[in-house]
Write an enzyme that holds these catalytic residues in place. Structure first.
Site, PDB file in Angstrom:
ATOM      1  N   ASP A 117      11.126   7.660 -42.918  1.00 39.92           N
ATOM      2  CA  ASP A 117       9.802   7.213 -43.380  1.00 39.92           C
ATOM      3  C   ASP A 117       9.011   8.391 -43.965  1.00 39.92           C
ATOM      4  O   ASP A 117       8.289   8.232 -44.951  1.00 39.92           O
ATOM      5  CB  ASP A 117       9.008   6.577 -42.229  1.00 39.92           C
ATOM      6  CG  ASP A 117       9.710   5.357 -41.660  1.00 39.92           C
ATOM      7  OD1 ASP A 117      10.365   4.645 -42.436  1.00 39.92           O
ATOM      8  OD2 ASP A 117       9.614   5.125 -40.440  1.00 39.92           O
ATOM      9  N   HIS A 123       8.934   2.232 -36.480  1.00 46.66           N
ATOM     10  CA  HIS A 123       9.920   2.385 -37.556  1.00 46.66           C
ATOM     11  C   HIS A 123      10.366   1.019 -38.076  1.00 46.66           C
ATOM     12  O   HIS A 123      11.544   0.736 -38.175  1.00 46.66           O
ATOM     13  CB  HIS A 123      11.112   3.203 -37.025  1.00 46.66           C
ATOM     14  CG  HIS A 123      12.129   3.574 -38.071  1.00 46.66           C
ATOM     15  ND1 HIS A 123      11.802   4.259 -39.215  1.00 46.66           N
ATOM     16  CD2 HIS A 123      13.467   3.367 -38.133  1.00 46.66           C
ATOM     17  CE1 HIS A 123      12.897   4.446 -39.944  1.00 46.66           C
ATOM     18  NE2 HIS A 123      13.917   3.905 -39.314  1.00 46.66           N
TER      19      HIS A 123
END
Length: 231
Positions: free
Chosen positions: A66, A93
């Site tokens: 990310d 996530h």
């Protein structure tokens, strides 16, 4: 595959592998990149607790992908070198639990709200973007390998005595009322040296955290319940 499909496949694999780690290398640093990370980290923790060797400072959910995506997309929009951009990404996530803290980006960047909303959505859904680009024939593999390598190299550097190594990771946390949460961590020889916390954030980012918490809590509970129901 949906994240539920991933859970059904990966939960048992993660539980089996981490049980072996708990028995044979209980002092090891455990880095879990298998999705859904929001559930597989609680699974790992509960397995280690069952074996009486739980150390929250040594269990990491690898969310580095990310950060890599956030750095890349911000760099593209601002004409910067992505290697020199650092956007902390906190929360979890998956989808809206991925919270890029663009207000803390170095170097400092500014976006109008509509562009910021679009950019945030792109970071959150970048995995889907890759699946679509591959026409359903696969998901992110090269970027995932790069992210996993980056996190592990950072951890190894810290274990070998390098100072000032900071990476975001999904870990046991007291930063919110969620039992696990990703924030920047100062890494050291024994794993987490210090949780650097959320820091100063914008109202837009505060709202994202508030919206992410219920989903995060549900994913965490799902992981914990899975271990409880194991024979």
């Amino acid at each position: 595959m949906t994240r539920d499909d991933l859970f059904n496949t990966n939960a048992t694999i993660v539980a089996t592998l981490t049980a072996a780690c708990a028995q044979h290398c209980p002092e090891a640093m455990i880095c879990i990149i298998s999705n859904p990370v929001n559930s597989t980290i609680p699974i790992t923790a509960e397995v280690f607790k069952k074996h009486g060797v739980y150390n929250p400072d040594k269990i990491f959910g690898v969310t580095t992908l990310d950060i890599v995506r956030a750095n890349t997309f911000v760099a593209e929009l601002k004409g910067l070198d992505p290697a020199r951009v650092n956007v902390p990404v906190i929360g979890g996530h998956a989808g809206k639990t991925i919270i890029p803290v663009i207000s803390q980006c170095t170097p400092k960047v500014d976006f109008p709200q509509d562009q910021l909303t679009t950019l945030t959505g792109r970071i959150q859904e970048a995995g889907t973007e890759v699946v679509k680009a591959k026409a359903g024939a696969g998901s992110a593999t090269l970027s995932m390998a790069y992210a996993g390598a980056r996190f592990v190299f950072s951890l190894l550097d810290a274990m070998n005595g390098k100072e000032g190594v900071v990476e975001c990771s999904f870990v046991k946390s007291q930063e919110t009322d969620c039992p696990y949460f990703s924030t920047p961590l100062l890494l050291g020889k024994k794993g987490i040296e210090k949780n650097l916390g959320i820091g100063k954030i914008s109202p837009f980012e505060e709202k994202m955290i508030a919206e992410a918490i219920p989903e995060l809590k549900a994913s965490i509970k799902k992981g914990e319940e899975f271990v409880k129901s194991m024979k």
